[in-house]
Design an enzyme around this catalytic site. Structure first.
Site, PDB file in Angstrom:
ATOM      1  N   LYS A 544      28.139  -8.701 -39.444  1.00 40.09           N
ATOM      2  CA  LYS A 544      28.584  -7.587 -40.565  1.00 40.09           C
ATOM      3  C   LYS A 544      27.850  -6.033 -39.520  1.00 40.09           C
ATOM      4  O   LYS A 544      27.063  -6.397 -38.473  1.00 40.09           O
ATOM      5  CB  LYS A 544      26.639  -7.264 -41.668  1.00 40.09           C
ATOM      6  N   ARG A 545      27.574  -5.431 -39.875  1.00 40.09           N
ATOM      7  CA  ARG A 545      27.419  -3.997 -39.696  1.00 40.09           C
ATOM      8  C   ARG A 545      25.950  -3.973 -39.202  1.00 40.09           C
ATOM      9  O   ARG A 545      25.039  -4.601 -39.767  1.00 40.09           O
ATOM     10  CB  ARG A 545      27.893  -2.518 -40.072  1.00 40.09           C
ATOM     11  N   THR A 652      29.594  -8.099 -49.520  1.00 42.58           N
ATOM     12  CA  THR A 652      30.512  -8.532 -49.700  1.00 42.58           C
ATOM     13  C   THR A 652      30.574 -10.070 -48.392  1.00 42.58           C
ATOM     14  O   THR A 652      31.720 -11.394 -48.802  1.00 42.58           O
ATOM     15  CB  THR A 652      31.732  -7.763 -49.733  1.00 42.58           C
ATOM     16  N   LYS A 656      31.925 -14.296 -49.057  1.00 44.10           N
ATOM     17  CA  LYS A 656      33.037 -14.618 -47.974  1.00 44.10           C
ATOM     18  C   LYS A 656      32.416 -16.122 -47.802  1.00 44.10           C
ATOM     19  O   LYS A 656      33.167 -17.591 -47.461  1.00 44.10           O
ATOM     20  CB  LYS A 656      33.937 -13.926 -46.778  1.00 44.10           C
TER      21      LYS A 656
HETATM   22  C1  LIG Z   1      32.808  -8.248 -45.455  1.00 43.94           C
HETATM   23  C2  LIG Z   1      33.054  -7.514 -44.519  1.00 43.94           C
HETATM   24  C3  LIG Z   1      32.436  -6.557 -43.929  1.00 43.94           C
HETATM   25  C4  LIG Z   1      31.343  -6.487 -44.895  1.00 43.94           C
HETATM   26  O1  LIG Z   1      30.279  -7.437 -44.784  1.00 43.94           O
HETATM   27  P1  LIG Z   1      28.365  -7.296 -45.259  1.00 43.94           P
HETATM   28  O2  LIG Z   1      27.743  -8.428 -44.778  1.00 43.94           O
HETATM   29  O3  LIG Z   1      29.054  -7.352 -47.054  1.00 43.94           O
HETATM   30  O4  LIG Z   1      28.012  -6.311 -44.870  1.00 43.94           O
HETATM   31  C5  LIG Z   1      32.136  -5.792 -42.843  1.00 43.94           C
HETATM   32  N1  LIG Z   1      32.851  -6.262 -41.831  1.00 43.94           N
HETATM   33  C6  LIG Z   1      34.157  -6.173 -42.711  1.00 43.94           C
HETATM   34  C7  LIG Z   1      35.590  -6.729 -41.503  1.00 43.94           C
HETATM   35  C8  LIG Z   1      34.523  -7.358 -43.653  1.00 43.94           C
HETATM   36  O5  LIG Z   1      35.372  -8.307 -43.378  1.00 43.94           O
END
Ligand SMILES: *Cc1c(COP(=O)(O)O)cnc(C)c1O
Length: 807
Positions: A544-545, A652, A656
């Protein structure tokens, strides 16, 4: 139903024609890039045609449509997604045999259009898929950034940013609609003129910038729906200022030009952090003005009135970034179409709805009043009048003008964009139940008391067609065999997998699939970094970021604690574990870059120490993006969702991972709460403070020192950081954690540390002592993920916010 019975030979004919038309060669001598481009153009044109039919049908029936306005769309690659959704992947694979090439070879050529930072833009893209698949007429509007989010490269342990030139391959998906360009006006002076027919507004001496649309089509799965994503490119209206030019000021004439074109040059790379910069304001107004003009023009052409705009158009603003569409629509209705304020306001509020994505104060947007006043003089007048009327109305209702003032759009010489959004929308929603509740209880409390009917929740979702069917074909095939493929369009049917909870053959197959996917990720890691990872270890992933509130640091502290134990020979409790991180930091976010540096240093240190590497390993995978996520998600076993409770709006990534059979270790935050509701606490490793505990601890005075003094483990970790990994000191991080006589790390890593270790110990004992039980937990997670499909999310928006019908 496959796309109109297209056969391989048709696809061949179309590709051949394209290659001959474009390069004037025989298709047999075309290279793979030429075939990628030819095939993509063929698919793009198929979608263009299909979208026209869809649009004609919508127009004939005068159906209401949704316009989704967002500064970011993280679309990911298009070729595979469109072939999959059109159900012609097999036929295309056969067709490609003629050129001796495989689809996989073409998929790797395409570059991700990185037109977003992270979750926000990815959500918008998942929505385009679910809208199309469910037959809702939808247009997304965004900016065609010449450079999307930077490419991340770690050089000497430090994140460096490289430009992302996505257009060199993904331009094939765009169709220029030059004839539908519009003009956006900045600067200048507003002059009011009273005429016999009323007040006329003149915008004198504006800077005029052209917005040129580029259309991208996103196929729905197995149906007639196609979503349109319209991306605006900025262009100087007069390609060169002839006045300056003829005066001999050649360079300035050109630089005015590049000022105009700067607007769509580059995406701001900060996630969950506002900038308040002039260029960003210009980007925002550029997007909303071009989009609003287009929506209104099209509506007026068809209906010859705007009275019914809110019956035929739902305009959704994703976060506050497109907030200016509210005053912009007012401007168009009043200044261009002669509506009264009252009538225009009624139409605008009933057309617009708004989603909030964060409660972090550093992410709540404000702009200097002075900047808005000079750059957007007419818009500023309208915002002022919106606010004046709102405060008047609220003040009278409350019989208390000071109380009303607390909801003002203006404060401390700034414009508060969220307040403008709430006042100008008919519905405001948060993105997970907990987040929506926190909005009502805290940040938007005053507004909630004033207009409770506006507030609701719509929990985020992801499209399982990309995040399962396409990216995890092994799992998809198993599901198809076990429960049939219906879940592809009806994700709630994933729950049918639950009946296999005690089926050892199925549990074993799930285990095998996970192992295969881990091997693929391990291969990717080996090929990219020459680091070998143990595929029998548990794959513990945080992708994630990079943000303090997401607490990659907490994860890293645990790694250090394990290293200390191993170095001390205290290894009885240590199980093989591979830590995988992927995260981009905003280029100006020093603390985040330092945390990346530390993770990379840990990785280097372990890979040079065979005795530690026997037990654990750490890999930092560069350049997190949709395509990388598609490799990472299927291989995840433990999904790290460890934000400080109350800070992550939804997440999100958590969905996933779950959909791909990972079990979550996480706090009671964002959509984690709803994941727990679905899978049960016994299928989730929950730890940490609750959001209300965080709030009260913060109020009574949090001190990390308190935890530090009580914990030998934490003291050793701080010593380790000060001493360095292996020689580079991370004293600044230990200072940050302890704070010099202050509170210390505001995201309270120390407060949750013990509880985090406990949860991990539970996870590893299930994984290594009772793999069958682990596989059952994994199965329950997959089977419970249906509700987190963006199909469900979109249906809720359609039914309860947009009031649109599917075709
Ligand atoms: C799903 C997704 C995110 C969001 O990730 P979080 O864990 O919800 O912060 C960020 N970047 C990419 C490339 C993603 O596919």
């Amino acid at each position: 139903m496959r796309e109109k019975n297209i056969e391989a030979k048709h696809i061949n004919a179309l590709i051949d024609e394209e290659i001959s038309r474009y390069w004037n060669i025989e298709s047999r001598s075309a290279n793979s890039i030429q075939i990628y481009r030819a095939l993509s153009v063929v698919i793009r044109d198929m979608l263009l045609k299909k979208h026209n039919q869809f649009k004609n049908f919508v127009n004939k029936n005068e159906q209401k449509q949704v316009y989704y306005i967002c500064m970011e769309f993280l679309v990911g690659k298009s070729l595979r997604n469109n072939l999959y959704n059109l159900k012609i992947e097999n036929e295309t694979e056969i067709a490609l045999k003629k050129y001796n090439i495989k689809l996989e070879d073409l998929y790797v050529i395409e570059k991700d259009p990185g037109l977003g930072n992270g979750g926000l833009g990815r959500l918008a893209s998942c929505f385009m898929d679910s809208l199309a698949t469910q037959g809702y007429p939808a247009t997304g509007f965004s900016i065609k950034y010449e450079f999307g989010l930077f490419k991340q490269k770690i050089i000497d342990g430090w994140q460096t940013e490289l430009p992302d030139d996505w257009l060199t391959t993904s331009d094939v998906w765009l169709v220029a609609k030059t004839e539908e360009r519009v003009v956006v006006k900045f600067d200048g002076k507003i002059r009011e003129e009273w005429t016999t027919s009323g007040l006329v507004i003149h915008h004198d001496y504006p800077t005029e910038i052209e917005a040129v649309p580029y259309d991208m089509f996103i196929s729905g799965y197995d149906g007639d729906g196609v979503s349109l994503l319209r991306l605006w490119e900025s262009k100087s209206l007069n390609s060169i200022d002839m006045n300056l030019f003829s005066q001999g000021d050649y360079i300035r004439a050109l630089s005015e030009d590049s000022m105009a074109e700067a607007i769509s040059k580059v995406l701001y790379p900060a996630d969950n952090h506002y900038e308040g910069k002039i260029l960003r304001l210009k980007q925002q107004y550029f997007l909303v003005s071009a989009s609003a003009q287009t929506i209104v023009k099209k509506h007026y052409k068809k209906y010859k009135t705007l009275d019914n705009l809110s019956d035929k158009a739902a305009i959704h603003i994703n976060d506050t970034h497109p907030a200016l569409i509210i005053p912009e629509l007012m401007r168009i209705l009043m200044d261009d179409y002669g509506y009264s304020w009252e009538k225009a306001w009624y139409i605008v509020v009933n057309t617009v709805s708004y989603t909030n994505h964060t409660v972090l104060s550093e992410a709540l947007e404000t702009f200097d009043i002075d900047i808005v006043k000079t750059k957007l003089p007419r818009i500023f007048m309208i915002i002022s009048e919106i606010n004046r009327r709102f405060l008047q109305e609220a003040g009278s209702k409350y019989n208390d003008f000071n109380k009303a003032e607390q909801m003002s759009v203006f404060g401390y010489d700034k414009i508060n964009m969220a307040n403008l959004c709430i006042i100008g929308s008919h519905t405001v929603n948060g993105v997970a139940k907990l987040h929506s509740e926190i909005l009502r209880r805290t940040v938007f409390k005053k507004f909630y008391e004033y207009s409770p009917y506006k507030f609701m929740n719509v929990t985020n979702g992801i499209t399982h067609r990309r995040w399962l069917n396409q990216s995890n074909p092994r799992l998809k095939n198993l599901l198809d065999d076990l429960i049939g493929a219906d879940y592809t369009k009806h994700p709630s049917k994933l729950s049918e997998l639950k009946k296999y909870i005690d089926d050892d053959v199925v549990l074993h197959k799930l285990d095998e699939i996970k192992y295969e996917n881990k091997k693929l990720l391990a291969e990717f890691i080996y090929n990219t970094y020459q680091i070998s990872v143990n595929t029998d270890s548990i794959f513990d992933i945080q992708a994630k970021r990079l943000h303090e509130y997401k607490r990659q640091l907490l994860n890293a502290l645990r790694i250090i604690s394990l290293i200390i134990d191993i170095n001390e020979g205290n290894t009885t409790h240590i199980k093989p574990e591979t830590f995988i991180f992927a995260a981009k930091a905003a280029p100006g976010y020093y603390r985040a870059k330092e945390i990346i540096q530390m993770i990379v240093a840990l990785s280097d240190y372990i890979n040079k120490n065979p005795n530690i590497k026997k037990y654990i390993n750490v890999v930092f995978v560069e350049n997190y993006s949709v395509s990388l996520a598609e490799i990472i998600m299927p291989a995840g076993e433990l999904s790290e969702q460890i934000s400080l409770a109350g800070k992550e709006a939804s997440g999100t990534g958590n969905m996933k991972f779950m959909l791909n059979g990972a079990v979550t270790i996480g706090t009671y935050d964002g959509a984690n709460v709803e994941i727990i509701n679905q899978v049960g606490e016994e299928n989730f490793f929950l730890f940490g403070l609750r959001d209300y505990e965080v709030e009260s601890l913060w109020k009574t005075g949090y001190s990390s020192i308190h935890y530090y003094q009580k914990s030998l483990k934490l003291r050793k970790i701080i010593d380790f950081l000060n001493k360095g990994i292996p020689s580079k000191s991370f004293e600044s991080i230990s200072k940050y954690l302890l704070g010099d006589s202050q509170v210390g790390d505001p995201y309270m890593c120390f407060a949750d540390f013990d509880s985090y270790l406990d949860a991990h110990n539970k996870a590893s004992s299930v994984y290594f002592d009772d793999k069958r039980k682990w596989n059952q937990m994994s199965l329950v997670n997959i089977a419970s993920a249906g509700i987190f499909s963006s199909d469900r999310t979109i249906k809720e928006y359609a039914d309860s916010i947009w009031n649109i019908k599917s075709i």
